[in-house]
Design a protein around this motif. Structure first.
Motif, mmCIF file in Angstrom:
data_model
loop_
_atom_site.group_PDB
_atom_site.id
_atom_site.type_symbol
_atom_site.label_atom_id
_atom_site.label_comp_id
_atom_site.label_asym_id
_atom_site.label_seq_id
_atom_site.Cartn_x
_atom_site.Cartn_y
_atom_site.Cartn_z
ATOM 1 N N MET A 182 -24.179 21.768 -7.136
ATOM 2 C CA MET A 182 -25.534 22.272 -7.252
ATOM 3 C C MET A 182 -26.501 21.099 -7.132
ATOM 4 O O MET A 182 -26.192 19.987 -7.421
ATOM 5 C CB MET A 182 -25.769 22.937 -8.580
ATOM 6 C CG MET A 182 -24.719 23.888 -8.995
ATOM 7 S SD MET A 182 -25.269 24.703 -10.487
ATOM 8 C CE MET A 182 -23.877 24.592 -11.465
ATOM 9 N N GLU A 232 -27.503 21.767 -12.856
ATOM 10 C CA GLU A 232 -26.133 21.853 -12.364
ATOM 11 C C GLU A 232 -25.107 21.912 -13.488
ATOM 12 O O GLU A 232 -23.908 21.818 -13.246
ATOM 13 C CB GLU A 232 -25.846 20.657 -11.448
ATOM 14 C CG GLU A 232 -26.728 20.658 -10.216
ATOM 15 C CD GLU A 232 -26.489 19.461 -9.316
ATOM 16 O OE1 GLU A 232 -27.469 19.018 -8.700
ATOM 17 O OE2 GLU A 232 -25.358 18.969 -9.226
ATOM 18 N N ASN A 236 -25.897 15.679 -13.007
ATOM 19 C CA ASN A 236 -25.668 16.462 -11.789
ATOM 20 C C ASN A 236 -24.266 16.194 -11.231
ATOM 21 O O ASN A 236 -23.542 15.339 -11.731
ATOM 22 C CB ASN A 236 -26.736 16.167 -10.733
ATOM 23 C CG ASN A 236 -26.754 14.712 -10.298
ATOM 24 O OD1 ASN A 236 -26.302 13.813 -11.021
ATOM 25 N ND2 ASN A 236 -27.296 14.453 -9.123
ATOM 26 N N TRP A 288 -18.744 22.274 -4.293
ATOM 27 C CA TRP A 288 -19.243 23.472 -4.962
ATOM 28 C C TRP A 288 -18.556 24.695 -4.356
ATOM 29 O O TRP A 288 -19.011 25.269 -3.390
ATOM 30 C CB TRP A 288 -20.763 23.578 -4.859
ATOM 31 C CG TRP A 288 -21.249 24.788 -5.581
ATOM 32 C CD1 TRP A 288 -21.778 25.908 -5.027
ATOM 33 C CD2 TRP A 288 -21.185 25.020 -6.999
ATOM 34 N NE1 TRP A 288 -22.053 26.835 -6.003
ATOM 35 C CE2 TRP A 288 -21.700 26.322 -7.228
ATOM 36 C CE3 TRP A 288 -20.725 24.276 -8.094
ATOM 37 C CZ2 TRP A 288 -21.787 26.881 -8.499
ATOM 38 C CZ3 TRP A 288 -20.821 24.840 -9.354
ATOM 39 C CH2 TRP A 288 -21.348 26.107 -9.550
#
Length: 356
Positions: free
Chosen positions: A1, A90, A146, A208
């Protein structure tokens, strides 16, 4: 993300049809989304458990696993660990997998960001209504907020595959992805009985969503890019050895940083797209459901643009790459049920079935 607007950076826009297909076959070979449920709170995954053909499980980023039974949402979640989870951007509850021998072995596995920012991979037992008795299998401090990966999937070898991203920030500043002594930036697998972890592939930025093809065990990975390119990577079930997907020496097919590669065979992506088409790839699945004209197509999308693509893998390369005729706003994930039918997840709260 990428604050969930930056899951990753993905793959080439295309409109070609499969070689040799007739116009009638091409017309039939269309994914057609239909909303099956809505009102979820930032869903990031949907899946099914073996032996439960009427149920789907929806993972909400804030820390709940909701249950759709016969198309209706159950009043109580299967699991609620909201009090344990740091959610937003994220981070959050990001992954779910049921034991491959379920329902004989009534266990499920989740990956989430804990209150202290660490990555947690935890096993729970379930009676079908509630999950309980947590057992921590893996934990890791996380240097940045993140690039948390989060996908969980059991491979054909019975091991639980997962990722944590490259550790975060931008450009992999500590060179973790190419460092074989770091678990960041790697595709990892875990023996859920012994807790033993091993590296399966290296050179990933923030994978992801990845998935195994239920027909042959091949693995497809959607790896989010930095500032230019999103990519789909491929790991054949019969891979001869350690594969290196290049980050952060390469982003997509292009050179990102002038330095030496780490160990393993450099493998370039099977499909890419530039940030003119989106900004964060959401990896998908090979379709193995009831629609014969769609079987074998890999479907994936972009979180930022909502664009959906599909292709077939032929000789290790993407063939018949096409942009689908629909979009899914803020597409955060795909999933499949026990029959091999596919679903798309909008982070805005709606679950779509992708075939009639």
């Amino acid at each position: 993300m990428r604050s969930l607007v930056a899951f990753a950076c993905v793959a080439v826009l295309g409109t070609a049809c499969a070689a040799g297909a007739t116009p009638q076959q091409i017309e039939r070979a269309q994914f057609k989304p239909r909303a099956v449920a809505s009102g979820f709170d930032e869903p990031v995954f949907v899946t099914a458990a073996k032996g439960e053909n009427s149920r789907l499980y929806v993972v909400e980023q804030g820390g709940k696993i909701q249950v759709l039974d016969g198309g209706k949402r159950r009043s109580t979640p299967l699991l609620d660990i909201s009090g344990l989870v740091t959610a937003g951007g994220e981070q959050g509850l990001l992954g779910l997998a049921f034991h491959p021998s379920y329902p004989k072995v009534t266990k499920l596995y989740v990956q989430y960001t804990a209150r202290n920012g660490s990555t947690q991979l935890v096993e729970y037992r379930t009676n079908g209504n509630r999950a309980s008795s947590p057992r921590t299998l893996f934990t890791s401090a996380d240097p940045y907020g993140n690039h948390n990966g989060g996908m969980l999937a059991f491979g054909p070898n019975g091991r639980l595959y997962f990722t944590m991203g490259d550790g975060g920030a931008g450009g992999d500043p500590e060179n973790r992805a190419q460092n074989p002594r770091s678990l960041f930036g790697k595709l990892l697998s875990l023996n859920v009985a012994t807790k033993g972890v091993r590296i399966e592939a290296i050179g990933l930025r923030n994978a992801w969503r990845f998935s195994f093809d239920r027909a042959n065990g091949d693995l497809f990975i959607g790896d989010v890019g930095q500032g230019e390119t999103e990519e789909v990577d491929y790991l054949p079930a019969k891979s001869p050895g350690l594969e290196n997907y290049g980050w952060d020496v390469y982003e997509g097919n292009g050179r990102f940083e002038d330095k030496a590669l780490g160990p393993g065979k450099l493998v370039m992506p099977v499909a890419t797209y530039s940030h003119r088409e989106g900004c964060s790839i959401t990896g998908g699945y090979i379709y193995r459901g009831s629609n014969a004209s769609l079987r074998g197509r890999y479907i994936y999308g972009d979180y930022c643009s909502g664009t959906i693509w599909s292709f077939k893998l032929v000789g290790g390369k993407a063939s018949g790459l096409k942009r689908e005729s629909f979009e899914i706003s803020s597409v955060s994930s795909f999933g499949q049920d026990n029959a091999g039918e596919l679903y798309g997840v909008s982070h805005g709260g709606t679950i779509y079935r992708l075939t009639p």
